[in-house]
Write a protein that holds these residues in place. Structure first.
Motif, PDB file in Angstrom:
ATOM      1  N   ALA A 494      33.048  33.482  20.664  1.00 20.58           N
ATOM      2  CA  ALA A 494      32.612  32.085  20.667  1.00 20.58           C
ATOM      3  C   ALA A 494      31.280  32.065  21.405  1.00 20.58           C
ATOM      4  O   ALA A 494      31.223  32.127  22.638  1.00 20.58           O
ATOM      5  CB  ALA A 494      33.638  31.207  21.355  1.00 20.58           C
ATOM      6  N   TYR A 495      30.202  31.994  20.633  1.00 15.07           N
ATOM      7  CA  TYR A 495      28.859  32.215  21.169  1.00 15.07           C
ATOM      8  C   TYR A 495      28.448  31.099  22.123  1.00 15.07           C
ATOM      9  O   TYR A 495      28.399  29.925  21.755  1.00 15.07           O
ATOM     10  CB  TYR A 495      27.880  32.313  19.996  1.00 15.07           C
ATOM     11  CG  TYR A 495      26.432  32.532  20.374  1.00 15.07           C
ATOM     12  CD1 TYR A 495      26.052  33.671  21.067  1.00 15.07           C
ATOM     13  CD2 TYR A 495      25.463  31.617  20.006  1.00 15.07           C
ATOM     14  CE1 TYR A 495      24.726  33.884  21.392  1.00 15.07           C
ATOM     15  CE2 TYR A 495      24.127  31.826  20.313  1.00 15.07           C
ATOM     16  CZ  TYR A 495      23.768  32.962  21.014  1.00 15.07           C
ATOM     17  OH  TYR A 495      22.450  33.169  21.342  1.00 15.07           O
ATOM     18  N   ARG A 496      28.203  31.481  23.384  1.00 21.10           N
ATOM     19  CA  ARG A 496      27.722  30.561  24.422  1.00 21.10           C
ATOM     20  C   ARG A 496      28.566  29.290  24.484  1.00 21.10           C
ATOM     21  O   ARG A 496      28.038  28.172  24.576  1.00 21.10           O
ATOM     22  CB  ARG A 496      26.243  30.245  24.215  1.00 21.10           C
ATOM     23  CG  ARG A 496      25.381  31.495  24.295  1.00 21.10           C
ATOM     24  CD  ARG A 496      23.891  31.217  24.246  1.00 21.10           C
ATOM     25  NE  ARG A 496      23.141  32.469  24.409  1.00 21.10           N
ATOM     26  CZ  ARG A 496      21.811  32.570  24.446  1.00 21.10           C
ATOM     27  NH1 ARG A 496      21.071  31.478  24.341  1.00 21.10           N
ATOM     28  NH2 ARG A 496      21.230  33.736  24.617  1.00 21.10           N
ATOM     29  N   ALA A 497      29.864  29.481  24.450  1.00 26.08           N
ATOM     30  CA  ALA A 497      30.779  28.331  24.417  1.00 26.08           C
ATOM     31  C   ALA A 497      31.090  27.771  25.794  1.00 26.08           C
ATOM     32  O   ALA A 497      31.466  26.598  25.915  1.00 26.08           O
ATOM     33  CB  ALA A 497      32.087  28.745  23.724  1.00 26.08           C
ATOM     34  N   LEU A 498      30.981  28.575  26.843  1.00 25.65           N
ATOM     35  CA  LEU A 498      31.459  28.186  28.158  1.00 25.65           C
ATOM     36  C   LEU A 498      30.278  27.926  29.114  1.00 25.65           C
ATOM     37  O   LEU A 498      29.543  28.846  29.457  1.00 25.65           O
ATOM     38  CB  LEU A 498      32.354  29.279  28.756  1.00 25.65           C
ATOM     39  CG  LEU A 498      32.908  29.025  30.152  1.00 25.65           C
ATOM     40  CD1 LEU A 498      33.843  27.820  30.155  1.00 25.65           C
ATOM     41  CD2 LEU A 498      33.617  30.258  30.689  1.00 25.65           C
ATOM     42  N   PRO A 499      30.087  26.674  29.574  1.00 19.50           N
ATOM     43  CA  PRO A 499      29.058  26.433  30.601  1.00 19.50           C
ATOM     44  C   PRO A 499      29.582  26.860  31.959  1.00 19.50           C
ATOM     45  O   PRO A 499      30.707  26.532  32.358  1.00 19.50           O
ATOM     46  CB  PRO A 499      28.856  24.898  30.536  1.00 19.50           C
ATOM     47  CG  PRO A 499      30.127  24.374  29.964  1.00 19.50           C
ATOM     48  CD  PRO A 499      30.728  25.444  29.093  1.00 19.50           C
ATOM     49  N   VAL A 500      28.771  27.619  32.676  1.00 21.31           N
ATOM     50  CA  VAL A 500      29.203  28.163  33.960  1.00 21.31           C
ATOM     51  C   VAL A 500      28.006  28.196  34.922  1.00 21.31           C
ATOM     52  O   VAL A 500      26.867  28.422  34.510  1.00 21.31           O
ATOM     53  CB  VAL A 500      29.810  29.572  33.766  1.00 21.31           C
ATOM     54  CG1 VAL A 500      28.789  30.530  33.180  1.00 21.31           C
ATOM     55  CG2 VAL A 500      30.366  30.124  35.064  1.00 21.31           C
ATOM     56  N   TYR A 501      28.283  27.949  36.183  1.00 21.80           N
ATOM     57  CA  TYR A 501      27.233  27.987  37.203  1.00 21.80           C
ATOM     58  C   TYR A 501      26.930  29.418  37.597  1.00 21.80           C
ATOM     59  O   TYR A 501      27.849  30.217  37.840  1.00 21.80           O
ATOM     60  CB  TYR A 501      27.651  27.178  38.431  1.00 21.80           C
ATOM     61  CG  TYR A 501      27.598  25.682  38.233  1.00 21.80           C
ATOM     62  CD1 TYR A 501      26.401  24.989  38.417  1.00 21.80           C
ATOM     63  CD2 TYR A 501      28.709  24.973  37.817  1.00 21.80           C
ATOM     64  CE1 TYR A 501      26.327  23.630  38.227  1.00 21.80           C
ATOM     65  CE2 TYR A 501      28.657  23.596  37.619  1.00 21.80           C
ATOM     66  CZ  TYR A 501      27.455  22.929  37.822  1.00 21.80           C
ATOM     67  OH  TYR A 501      27.395  21.569  37.623  1.00 21.80           O
TER      68      TYR A 501
END
Length: 507
Positions: A494-501
């Motif tokens: 899942a390409y760049r699906a998860l926003p993370v700090y």
């Protein structure tokens, strides 16, 4: 009349070999001495000013140790690896040069009468002149660093050349001694690079990292932190105290040991702007699907036994995560879904890969990485039954099989870290054992640094990968946890699906 006998062809060749070789050696020695005299007698203020100080700086490798120290303090992983490799290469080269090479052929030092007084060394070396130890160490450090980071190695190569020149200009060595030293140092560096391959970037074009508009949380308002007391070494309380001081308005939820972690996380997500967790890879893997379903960014405080996901994001401490939240440093990273359900953040494996990793990690404190890998491989293959899977219609028999979420470095079957977590690719690595003498062939390939060319090793970079079990359902472990058994398994990015700090990723 008796004619003198003519020498046979074999005798003539032997005579030429001994005489010719002697003449060549004498000619090279004469040329070596003439070049030395030319450099030593040159009246050059630049040589007088630079060469003595440079040669003293390189005594006992002080120059290279100082440069390595600066690289180690740079906090750049590539520079730190290059510094370590450079120093290790110098150490091995010093042993080879002083304990082996200098004992092969005795050669006296050059006469220094022709060297200007201001350029001569403070003391005359008494060891064998051939080869130059200073030059060997210089080449070893420059090439050792260059194996990990070529531009720095190129600059250091110029400095190493000047160190070699300083040994001639100050009357310590002949040019031939310097060239021999360069050859020894370069050889040790090249052999070391084959035995312990560097961490290299895959030659695959990857778009620039994404930049995401992040919620404003200067004091942690809207951040809900879930702390798992079962993670790590029991210092969760200390980390929570640090989080409270860094983000005083954040809500902290400490889990009880009998609570259902996913349920608590889903409830916390209903009132959060940012879902944060304190724990290791297993805890983060539980939180990631909750954050995805709720449309929330994820923040990771490394509090587990293994924190591979946090480490690859550049997070080493609670302060790193807190700073990223305050700065709004938010990026999107890939996740991998197993059969469109289970989220994989780091790796998934079948067979005995977890046992292999534990054994290799334990042995690395005593053995070099290639030998530790070879011993762990042997132990794993002896103690575990291979698994047969079908990939693209072909049946493979394997004991070690790994799928990484994004590309791992270095290549080969001892990956250690990821430089990016958003390349849209799976890193698939398979060791086949269903062949004759497979174990011996694999160990030989590992020790020679040529595993990537072995027909028993496969390495793929693909966005999707599937396999089916041949004999029985296959257990798939992921992110440090033993998973379920599958007859069919499909992994999709899942390409760049998860926003993370992540620190350093702010706009």
């Amino acid at each position: 009349m008796i004619r003198p006998s003519r020498p046979t062809r074999t005798a003539a060749r032997s005579l030429w070999d001994s005489t010719g070789l002697r003449e060549i050696t004498r000619g090279l020695g004469t040329l070596d001495a003439e070049i030395f005299e030319t450099i030593a007698q040159s009246q050059s203020p630049a040589l007088d000013a630079v060469m003595p100080g440079l040669t003293r700086a390189a005594d006992h490798s002080k120059l290279w140790l100082a440069i390595a120290g600066g690289m180690a303090l740079s906090a750049r992983p590539t520079a730190q690896r290059a510094a370590f490799r450079g120093v290790a290469t110098v150490a091995v080269t010093s042993v080879v040069t002083n304990q082996v090479a200098k004992r092969v052929r005795n050669r006296p030092r050059p006469a220094t009468a022709s060297v200007p007084l201001q350029r001569r060394g403070h003391r005359t070396p008494t060891s064998n002149s051939l080869p130059s130890g200073h030059s060997a160490s210089a080449a070893a450090f420059a090439m050792g660093v260059g194996i990990e980071h070529a531009p720095t190695g190129l600059v250091l190569g110029g400095l190493a050349g000047l160190v070699g020149l300083s040994r001639i200009a100050t009357g310590a060595h002949y040019p031939g001694d310097v060239l021999a030293g360069f050859g020894i140092g370069a050889t040790v560096a090249v052999v070391g690079g084959r035995l312990i391959p560097p961490i290299t970037q895959h030659s695959i074009a990857i778009p620039p990292p994404s930049r995401v508009s992040a919620p404003s949380c200067p004091r942690g308002a809207g951040v809900v932190v879930i702390a798992n007391p079962a993670s790590g070494s029991g210092d969760t309380g200390r980390m929570l105290d640090e989080i409270r001081s860094l983000l005083p308005e954040a809500e902290i939820v400490e889990l009880d040991r009998d609570e259902d972690i996913p349920t608590v996380m889903r409830e916390a997500a209903t009132r959060a702007q940012v879902l944060a967790v304190v724990g290791g890879d297993g805890t983060v893997a539980c939180a990631a699907p909750v954050a995805l379903d709720a449309g929330l960014p994820l923040a990771v405080f490394p509090g587990g036994t293994y924190n591979h996901f946090a480490r690859d994001l550049g997070i080493r401490s609670a302060a790193d995560t807190a700073r990223a939240i305050v700065d709004g440093a938010l990026i999107r990273v890939d996740i991998t879904r197993l059969n469109d359900a289970t989220v994989v953040l780091n790796t998934a494996s079948i067979g005995a890969y977890p046992h292999f990793v534990r054994t290799r990690t334990k042995l690395q404190h005593k053995l070099s990485r290639p030998f530790a890998t070879a011993v762990a491989l042997t132990s794993t293959m002896r103690r575990t039954r291979p698994v047969r899977i079908r990939v693209d219609g072909e049946v493979l028999e394997t004991s070690l099989f790994l799928i990484g979420n994004s590309l791992y470095r270095p290549s080969g079957f001892a990956p250690s870290r990821r430089l990016r977590l958003d390349d849209g690719l799976l890193d698939v690595r398979i060791l086949e054992v269903g062949h004759r003498f497979a174990t011996l062939r694999l160990i030989g390939s590992l020790l020679s640094g040529r595993l990537e060319r072995s027909p028993l090793y496969r390495e793929l970079q693909v966005p999707e990968f599937s396999f089916s079990a041949v004999d029985r359902p296959v257990v798939v472990a992921h992110d440090g946890e033993v998973g379920e058994s599958y007859d069919e398994a499909t992994f999709r990015v899942a390409y760049r699906a998860l926003p993370v700090y992540a620190p350093g990723s702010g706009s």
